[in-house]
Design a protein around this motif. Sequence first.
Motif, PDB file in Angstrom:
ATOM      1  N   VAL A 318       0.842  -1.205   0.000  1.00  9.94           N
ATOM      2  CA  VAL A 318       0.000   0.000   0.000  1.00  9.94           C
ATOM      3  C   VAL A 318       0.874   1.252   0.000  1.00  9.94           C
ATOM      4  N   VAL A 319       1.936   1.241   0.813  1.00  8.75           N
ATOM      5  CA  VAL A 319       2.844   2.392   0.852  1.00  8.75           C
ATOM      6  C   VAL A 319       3.513   2.603  -0.502  1.00  8.75           C
ATOM      7  N   VAL A 320       3.960   1.515  -1.132  1.00 10.70           N
ATOM      8  CA  VAL A 320       4.588   1.625  -2.444  1.00 10.70           C
ATOM      9  C   VAL A 320       3.593   2.170  -3.469  1.00 10.70           C
ATOM     10  N   ALA A 321       2.347   1.693  -3.393  1.00  4.77           N
ATOM     11  CA  ALA A 321       1.311   2.202  -4.309  1.00  4.77           C
ATOM     12  C   ALA A 321       1.077   3.686  -4.091  1.00  4.77           C
ATOM     13  N   GLY A 322       1.059   4.097  -2.815  1.00  2.00           N
ATOM     14  CA  GLY A 322       0.895   5.521  -2.521  1.00  2.00           C
ATOM     15  C   GLY A 322       2.051   6.343  -3.049  1.00  2.00           C
ATOM     16  N   ILE A 323       3.256   5.811  -2.952  1.00  2.00           N
ATOM     17  CA  ILE A 323       4.432   6.501  -3.493  1.00  2.00           C
ATOM     18  C   ILE A 323       4.300   6.654  -5.008  1.00  2.00           C
ATOM     19  N   ALA A 324       3.834   5.595  -5.666  1.00  2.00           N
ATOM     20  CA  ALA A 324       3.666   5.652  -7.125  1.00  2.00           C
ATOM     21  C   ALA A 324       2.676   6.741  -7.517  1.00  2.00           C
ATOM     22  N   VAL A 325       1.562   6.810  -6.791  1.00  2.00           N
ATOM     23  CA  VAL A 325       0.552   7.835  -7.084  1.00  2.00           C
ATOM     24  C   VAL A 325       1.125   9.226  -6.838  1.00  2.00           C
ATOM     25  N   GLY A 326       1.842   9.371  -5.703  1.00  2.00           N
ATOM     26  CA  GLY A 326       2.395  10.674  -5.370  1.00  2.00           C
ATOM     27  C   GLY A 326       3.442  11.150  -6.354  1.00  2.00           C
ATOM     28  N   PHE A 327       4.266  10.231  -6.857  1.00  2.00           N
ATOM     29  CA  PHE A 327       5.353  10.628  -7.747  1.00  2.00           C
ATOM     30  C   PHE A 327       4.914  10.747  -9.201  1.00  2.00           C
ATOM     31  N   PHE A 328       3.958   9.937  -9.606  1.00  2.00           N
ATOM     32  CA  PHE A 328       3.578   9.929 -11.019  1.00  2.00           C
ATOM     33  C   PHE A 328       2.224  10.584 -11.281  1.00  2.00           C
ATOM     34  N   GLY A 329       1.523  10.970 -10.208  1.00  2.00           N
ATOM     35  CA  GLY A 329       0.189  11.552 -10.386  1.00  2.00           C
ATOM     36  C   GLY A 329       0.182  12.863 -11.132  1.00  2.00           C
ATOM     37  N   GLY A 330       1.326  13.570 -11.102  1.00  2.00           N
ATOM     38  CA  GLY A 330       1.385  14.857 -11.786  1.00  2.00           C
ATOM     39  C   GLY A 330       1.770  14.770 -13.252  1.00  2.00           C
ATOM     40  N   ALA A 331       1.972  13.557 -13.769  1.00  2.00           N
ATOM     41  CA  ALA A 331       2.349  13.408 -15.178  1.00  2.00           C
ATOM     42  C   ALA A 331       1.191  13.788 -16.087  1.00  2.00           C
ATOM     43  N   ARG A 333       1.629  13.678 -19.783  1.00  2.00           N
ATOM     44  CA  ARG A 333       1.712  12.930 -21.044  1.00  2.00           C
ATOM     45  C   ARG A 333       3.049  12.217 -21.120  1.00  2.00           C
ATOM     46  N   TRP A 334       3.177  11.326 -22.116  1.00  2.00           N
ATOM     47  CA  TRP A 334       4.438  10.655 -22.377  1.00  2.00           C
ATOM     48  C   TRP A 334       5.379  11.606 -23.107  1.00  2.00           C
ATOM     49  N   ALA A 335       6.651  11.520 -22.806  1.00  2.00           N
ATOM     50  CA  ALA A 335       7.640  12.385 -23.444  1.00  2.00           C
ATOM     51  C   ALA A 335       7.903  11.944 -24.873  1.00  2.00           C
ATOM     52  N   ASP A 336       8.238  12.911 -25.717  1.00  2.00           N
ATOM     53  CA  ASP A 336       8.631  12.555 -27.084  1.00  2.00           C
ATOM     54  C   ASP A 336      10.124  12.230 -27.105  1.00  2.00           C
ATOM     55  N   ALA A 337      10.630  11.846 -28.280  1.00  2.00           N
ATOM     56  CA  ALA A 337      12.015  11.396 -28.406  1.00  2.00           C
ATOM     57  C   ALA A 337      13.008  12.470 -27.967  1.00  2.00           C
ATOM     58  N   LYS A 338      12.749  13.721 -28.325  1.00  2.00           N
ATOM     59  CA  LYS A 338      13.652  14.805 -27.968  1.00  2.00           C
ATOM     60  C   LYS A 338      13.669  15.020 -26.454  1.00  2.00           C
ATOM     61  N   GLU A 339      12.509  14.967 -25.831  1.00  2.00           N
ATOM     62  CA  GLU A 339      12.412  15.154 -24.384  1.00  2.00           C
ATOM     63  C   GLU A 339      13.065  13.997 -23.633  1.00  2.00           C
ATOM     64  N   LEU A 418       8.046  10.770 -18.631  1.00  2.00           N
ATOM     65  CA  LEU A 418       6.801  11.435 -18.272  1.00  2.00           C
ATOM     66  C   LEU A 418       7.014  12.936 -18.165  1.00  2.00           C
ATOM     67  N   VAL A 419       6.136  13.697 -18.779  1.00  2.00           N
ATOM     68  CA  VAL A 419       6.183  15.156 -18.767  1.00  2.00           C
ATOM     69  C   VAL A 419       5.068  15.659 -17.851  1.00  2.00           C
ATOM     70  N   PRO A 420       5.357  16.635 -16.960  1.00  2.00           N
ATOM     71  CA  PRO A 420       6.574  17.434 -16.807  1.00  2.00           C
ATOM     72  C   PRO A 420       7.464  16.977 -15.642  1.00  2.00           C
TER      73      PRO A 420
END
Length: 456
Positions: A318-331, A333-339, A418-420
């Motif tokens: 559960v803690v790991v899942a919460g960390i995933a949401v906290g760290f990736f929730g602000g993404a 879109r997917w980054a393009d090749a240049k990014e 993941l952007v930004p």
Amino acid sequence: MSGYEIRAPLRGWLLVLACLSAVALVYASVVPLHYQPLAFDDAVAKFGKTPWLNLSLYQRADWVANALVVMPIGFFAAGAVSFARGRFGLLRVWGAVIAVVLATMLLVFGIEFVQVWFPPRTVSQNDIAAGCAGAILGPFAWPIFGAPLLAAWARIQGASLGAQRRQLVLRLNLAAYLMMLIVYSVMPLDLVLSSGEWHAKWASGRIQVIPGGEAFRWLQGNGGWSDLFSLFMSGVRIVPVGFLAWLCLSAKWQRLLVFGVPVLVEALQLPVFTRYASVSEVLLGWFGGMAGVVIAMNRQRLWGWNRFLILRLGVVMVVVAGIAVGFFGGAERWADAKEIAAGVDSFFSAPFVKYYYGSEFSAGSNFAGKLLTFAVLGAALANLFGYGRERMPVLGYVVSIALVLGLGVVIEVTQIYLVPLVPDAADVIIYAAGAAVGWKAWAIGMEATELRIGEL
């Protein structure tokens, strides 16, 4: 053993902390490490024209932060020189404190001068004034905060084992937590000073008087996951207050803290421009405080459930899942090749350089948030591997370290795509330090709350 005899060996450690604080301040003051050659005479001439800037409301937080980052130097140094005794002990202490203040001020001027060679750092009289204020306030914060905590620790060390010692440990932890909660609530001290600034704060949505308004806006698509996470944390942060208060205080003080602290926190945040004050957070804080009391009342029963490996493993997941949401929730879109290529190129930049690109307060909050998040994971891992033992086994530490470092690397590598989000390999250091804090907190908690495996 006297309190003095207990504290005196800490003198060297306090001095080390003061030196480390000074080194950290110098490093933080020259990032992003963009050195520009400049003749010494030209640097002196440029420094002599250092301007006084008219700071806007939105820049006030950074000005206050410049004072706060200097304070630890004087705070720890004052602690290191405060052990003098004898006929002229007090005079020697005050002389040493004055020397600490002057030396710290000299360091502030030196840092501001060195910044001439490191654009885009801003060299201003405002920063010098803020740094000098921090140099003065740091030593005087020691007798208010540091010395009492050290004296409390001395009493704990001198107390006999058993109920007396546990009560002292619990009250010290409660006082320290309340202090940190209050200090965090008023940071970065960018106080609202005029009716126009009050109007700006209201217009920006930082004052919410309708309960549940934040959740309603989120349902309408006007908010992000971070808004809901912030609401959730407003309740979680009061859970330790209720938990510790039930264990070491009378019923009267329990009620005062559970219902008073959430109100106090929001009231303190009201005149701070960058902080949000919300009735919803008061209500959630009350719920969190009462949840802490319920957990404390049923801690032996809950600890009994803890003997099941599947439950302890579930807490970690559960803690790991919460960390995933906290760290990736602000993404977004997917980054393009240049990014992606840019993220890979900057992945191994100098440690913590990327924290420069933003305000000092946001950098500090980001750092502290990551540290505390992984402290929770560290405590969950200590519970997973340390249950049924006096201390975590070596294998438990090895596996935990591997899991923390592995998760940290996965998080930072994933952020490349993941952007930004901003990937930074150095953040793995923060994650490891946070996990270590969690391991230690778990061990202290087991002793203070009387949770012993053999008693169940």
